[in-house]
Scaffold this active site. Structure first.
Site, PDB file in Angstrom:
ATOM      1  CD  GLU A 146     -21.985  -4.566  32.631  1.00  0.00           C
ATOM      2  OE1 GLU A 146     -21.184  -3.873  33.205  1.00  0.00           O
ATOM      3  OE2 GLU A 146     -23.217  -4.113  32.252  1.00  0.00           O
ATOM      4  CG  ASN A 192     -27.056  -9.561  31.041  1.00  0.00           C
ATOM      5  OD1 ASN A 192     -27.871  -9.753  30.132  1.00  0.00           O
ATOM      6  ND2 ASN A 192     -26.814  -8.557  31.752  1.00  0.00           N
ATOM      7  CG  HIS A 230     -28.877  -0.312  29.898  1.00  0.00           C
ATOM      8  ND1 HIS A 230     -30.186  -0.259  30.545  1.00  0.00           N
ATOM      9  CD2 HIS A 230     -28.067  -1.448  30.312  1.00  0.00           C
ATOM     10  CE1 HIS A 230     -29.963  -1.107  31.552  1.00  0.00           C
ATOM     11  NE2 HIS A 230     -28.775  -1.724  31.347  1.00  0.00           N
ATOM     12  CD  GLU A 259     -29.060  -5.362  32.785  1.00  0.00           C
ATOM     13  OE1 GLU A 259     -28.396  -4.219  32.778  1.00  0.00           O
ATOM     14  OE2 GLU A 259     -28.356  -6.329  33.305  1.00  0.00           O
ATOM     15  CG  ASP A 261     -32.550   1.742  30.412  1.00  0.00           C
ATOM     16  OD1 ASP A 261     -31.877   1.667  29.544  1.00  0.00           O
ATOM     17  OD2 ASP A 261     -32.537   1.556  31.736  1.00  0.00           O
TER      18      ASP A 261
HETATM   19  C1  XIL Z   1     -27.624  -0.788  37.856  1.00  0.00           C
HETATM   20  C2  XIL Z   1     -28.824  -0.632  38.879  1.00  0.00           C
HETATM   21  O1  XIL Z   1     -29.914  -0.392  38.171  1.00  0.00           O
HETATM   22  C3  XIL Z   1     -28.724   0.437  39.698  1.00  0.00           C
HETATM   23  O2  XIL Z   1     -29.311   0.808  40.651  1.00  0.00           O
HETATM   24  C4  XIL Z   1     -27.097   0.547  40.335  1.00  0.00           C
HETATM   25  O3  XIL Z   1     -26.811   1.590  41.185  1.00  0.00           O
HETATM   26  C5  XIL Z   1     -26.173   0.172  39.284  1.00  0.00           C
HETATM   27  O4  XIL Z   1     -26.287  -0.847  38.364  1.00  0.00           O
HETATM   28  N1  XIL Z   1     -25.815  -3.351  33.751  1.00  0.00           N
HETATM   29  C6  XIL Z   1     -26.288  -4.263  34.432  1.00  0.00           C
HETATM   30  C7  XIL Z   1     -26.957  -3.681  35.794  1.00  0.00           C
HETATM   31  O5  XIL Z   1     -25.969  -5.363  34.328  1.00  0.00           O
HETATM   32  O6  XIL Z   1     -26.383  -4.479  36.888  1.00  0.00           O
HETATM   33  C8  XIL Z   1     -26.894  -2.367  35.985  1.00  0.00           C
HETATM   34  O7  XIL Z   1     -27.726  -2.078  37.141  1.00  0.00           O
HETATM   35  C9  XIL Z   1     -27.116  -1.599  34.824  1.00  0.00           C
HETATM   36  C10 XIL Z   1     -26.192  -1.761  33.707  1.00  0.00           C
END
Ligand code: XIL
Length: 588
Positions: A146, A192, A230, A259, A261
Site C-alpha cells: 500500500e 502488494n 477487498h 487478500e 474478500d
Molecule cells: C488487516 C487485518 O485483517 C486485521 O485483523 C487488522 O486489524 C488490520 O489489518 N490490507 C492489508 C492487510 O494489507 O494487512 C489488512 O489486514 C487488510 C487490508
C-alpha cells in the site's frame, strides 16, 4: 526387503497429497491460499478445514511490525512461527506479510528523535532479521504494501518522508527489495496493494506498473505484484482486472490475488440474501477465472476462509459475510463458484493448463521449499500426469527418465523419476547441475511441455525423511537390523542407527545420476556433522542404503551417551545448511 519397507512411507506421502481437494487448484498451476490467525489454529475444525482445503497460508497480522518487532531490538517470532510450523506440517506454502507499509507500525517507530539515517538502519535490520528468520520457509514476501494513493502519487509515510529514510521517491522501496533479496535470494518479492475497483487500469495501477517497469529495467529484485482484492459485490471491473494482470505478467512478473474478500451489506453475521450470495459468488468466480487465464497468475488467496473470523465487520461496519465458507464452515455459493472456476476447462487453454510455478516443490525429506541440490529427491506439484500412481523401477540398474509419458529435465538433463501421478511427480535432481547457480526445470507430459521454472541451486539442501512423511516428528530412522526406530523400538546409547536423508549434494566418489546402487559408500563433499539431543554423534558410514533408491541416502551414526530417554532431536549439518528442526529419534 528394505525396498518393500521403504515404499509404504513414500506412498503415505502420495496418498496424503492425492486426497486433498486443494489439488484441484494445484493441477491448474495455482495455489489456493488464505490468511490465517494463529490463535485459531488450536480449534480443530478451523485447522482441519485449513489443512485439507488450502495449499498456502499468510499470517493475517503475525508478521507485521507491531507484533514481530514490538520494541527496539526486540523480535517476537512465536505467533508467526506457529503459522509457519502448521504450514510445514501440512505441506503448505507460506506468504509473508508485510515488511514495510505504514499501517500497524509500533509506536516506537514514531519517536521524534529518530533521524532518516537511523530509520534506514532500523528498516534494513528489520528486513534482514525477519527474512533470514523465515528463509526457506516463507517462499514469498510482501516487501511493500500500500505505497500508492488512488491518484498514483506515493503516500506520505515514515519510510518515504515523515521523516523518511533519506532517499527520494521509490528509493526506499528499492532498498527494501534489495535488502530482502540479500537476506533470502530464493524468496519471491512482491509489491502488494488494494483498490476498490479490483485493480483494473487506474492512475494507481498505472503508477504501480511504471514502478515495476523501472525496477525490472534496473535489475531491482521485484518478482511479483499482489492484488489484495477487498471488494464489494458490484465493484469489480473484470476486463480492467484482466488487462492489468496481462500487462504485469507481460513484464515477466508473477501476479497473485492475495487478500480477496467480497463484503456484503449485512449487519454483523446476520446473513445475506440468496441473491446477494449469488452475486458475491459471481465475483469470486470471475476473479478466479481471470487469474487462471494467465500462467503467471500463481495464487488465489482469500483474507480468511470462514465468516466466523473476518476483519470485515470491524473494518467496514454494516458489511459482513465476505468469505467463501459460512460461520459454521459450510460452503456458500462463493465456495462452489471458486471450485467451478478451477474445474472449468473453458478458461484453460492448453498452454496455461500446463504450467508450474517456482514454489510448488518440496524436499521429500523436510517437506520444505527453497533452493535445490544435486541429487536431491523432490516432490513437484505437476499440472498433469497419469491417472493412477506409477512407480519407477530400475532397468539395467538405472531409474527411468520417463514414467507413463512424464519427463522432467533440469537444465536439459533428464531427471530420474521415482513416481508420478496426476498432480505430482517425484524426481531426483541430476548431479549434472552441481556447478550451476540455478537450474531451469521443465516438465513434459505426452509431448506437452510446461514453462521452465528457474530454481536456485545450493551445494546441499539436506532434509531428513520422517516416519509420517510430514517433515516433522519421528525420523525415518532404522536400527542395525533395518527395523524402524520408534517409541516401541527405541535406540540406546552406543547403538548404530541409520538416518534417512536427501539433499546431501555431491560426494567422493561421485554419484551417478539415476543409478540404483545399494550400499554405495561415499563421503559428501560438504563437511558433515550430526547431533542427537544436541550432542555431536560419531558418523560411521554414509551410503546409499540397502534400497539403492536415487536421492535417498543413509547416515549411520552412533547414539552418543548421556542423552535422556524419550524423543531426542536429530540434526544433520552439511556445509552451511542444516536439516529441518523438529525431527526426533526415540531413545531409551
Ligand atoms: C488487516 C487485518 O485483517 C486485521 O485483523 C487488522 O486489524 C488490520 O489489518 N490490507 C492489508 C492487510 O494489507 O494487512 C489488512 O489486514 C487488510 C487490508
Amino acid at each position: 526387503m528394505f525396498r518393500s519397507r521403504m515404499w509404504p512411507f513414500l506412498l503415505l506421502v502420495i496418498n496424503l497429497k492425492g486426497a486433498d481437494p486443494r489439488q484441484l487448484a494445484l493441477q491448474r498451476g495455482v495455489d489456493l491460499g488464505t490468511a490465517v490467525d494463529a490463535q485459531h489454529l488450536s480449534e480443530s475444525q478451523y485447522a482441519a478445514v485449513l489443512a485439507s482445503q488450502y495449499s498456502q497460508v499468510e499470517p493475517e497480522n503475525e508478521m507485521k511490525w507491531r507484533i514481530i518487532h514490538p520494541a527496539p531490538g526486540v523480535y517476537s517470532f512465536a505467533a508467526g512461527d506457529a503459522i509457519v510450523n502448521f504450514a510445514v506440517q501440512h505441506g503448505m506454502k507460506v506468504r509473508g506479510h508485510t515488511l514495510t507499509g505504514d499501517t500497524q507500525l509500533p509506536a516506537w517507530l514514531s519517536d521524534p528523535g529518530l533521524t532518516p539515517s537511523g530509520l534506514q538502519t532500523i528498516l534494513e535490520e528489520h528486513i534482514t532479521t525477519v527474512v533470514k528468520h523465515y528463509a526457506g520457509r516463507v517462499y514469498a514476501w510482501d516487501v511493500l504494501n500500500e505505497a500508492y494513493a488512488d491518484d498514483g502519487t506515493l503516500l506520505p509515510g515514515i519510510w518515504l518522508n515523515t521523516p523518511g529514510i533519506g532517499v527520494p521517491g521509490t528509493g526506499y522501496m528499492e532498498l527494501a527489495l534489495r535488502w530482502a533479496h540479500a537476506a533470502d535470494p530464493a524468496a519471491r518479492l512482491f509489491y502488494n496493494d488494494e483498490d476498490d475497483t479490483g485493480l483494473g487500469i487506474t492512475p494507481k495501477t498505472d503508477a504501480i506498473y511504471r514502478m515495476a517497469q523501472d525496477f525490472l529495467s534496473r535489475g531491482v529484485p521485484l518478482h511479483g505484484i499482489g492484488m489484495q482484492m477487498h471488494v464489494t459485490a458490484g465493484g469489480v471491473s473484470i476486463p480492467g482486472l484482466v488487462a492489468n494482470i496481462k500487462r504485469l505478467t507481460d513484464l515477466g512478473l508473477e501476479v497473485q490475488i492475495t487478500e480477496m474478500d467480497v463484503r456484503l451489506p449485512v449487519a454483523n453475521l446476520a446473513g445475506a440474501s440468496a441473491a446477494e450470495l449469488d452475486s458475491q459468488a459471481q465475483v469470486y468466480h470471475d476473479v478466479a477465472s481471470a487469474c487462471l487465464q494467465f500462467p503467471k497468475c500463481t495464487a488465489i488467496q482469500t483474507w480468511g476462509f470462514t465468516d466466523r473470523y473476518s476483519w470485515i465487520p470491524t473494518a467496514f461496519p454494516g458489511f459482513g459475510d465476505a468469505l467463501p465458507l459460512d460461520i459454521n464452515y459450510q460452503p456458500k455459493p462463493a465456495w462452489n463458484s471458486i471450485a467451478d472456476a478451477l474445474a472449468s476447462p473453458s478458461t484453460a487453454s492448453p498452454a496455461n493448463y500446463y504450467r508450474i510455478s517456482s514454489g510448488q516443490f518440496l524436499n521429500m525429506g523436510s517437506r520444505s521449499t527453497g533452493a535445490i541440490a544435486p541429487g536431491e529427491m523432490l516432490y513437484f506439484a505437476a499440472p498433469s500426469g497419469p491417472g493412477a500412481l506409477v512407480q519407477g523401477s530400475p532397468a539395467a540398474g538405472k531409474y527411468p527418465n520417463s514414467l507413463a509419458g512424464m519427463q522432467v529435465t533440469f537444465d536439459g538433463v533428464p531427471a530420474p523419476l521415482i513416481a508420478a501421478q496426476n498432480g505430482f511427480v517425484i524426481a531426483v535432481a541430476p548431479y549434472e547441475i552441481a556447478a550451476h547457480s540455478s537450474a531451469a526445470v521443465q516438465f513434459d507430459y505426452l509431448g506437452n511441455s510446461s514453462n521452465p521454472i528457474s530454481l536456485p541451486v545450493e551445494p546441499a539442501v539436506p532434509g531428513l525423511f520422517t516416519a509420517t512423511s510430514t517433515g516433522a516428528g519421528a525420523g525415518l530412522i532404522f536400527d542395525r537390523n533395518f527395523a524402524l526406530v520408534s517409541a516401541s523400538n527405541p535406540a540406546r546409547a552406543g547403538d548404530l542407527i541409520f538416518l534417512s536423508i536427501t539433499g546431501e549434494g555431491v560426494s567422493q566418489p561421485a554419484g551417478v545420476t539415476g543409478l540404483s546402487q545399494p550400499y554405495r559408500i561415499f563421503t559428501p563433499l560438504e563437511p558433515l556433522s550430526v547431533t542427537i539431543g544436541g550432542v555431536p554423534a560419531a558418523v560411521a558410514v554414509v551410503w546409499s542404503g540397502p534400497a539403492g533408491l536415487p536421492g535417498m541416502s543413509q547416515i549411520g551414526v552412533y547414539v552418543p551417551p548421556g542423552i535422556p530417554a524419550g524423543n531426542a532431536p536429530v540434526s544433520v549439518r552439511l556445509g552451511g545448511a542444516s536439516t529441518q528442526a523438529a525431527v526426533t529419534v526415540a531413545l531409551r
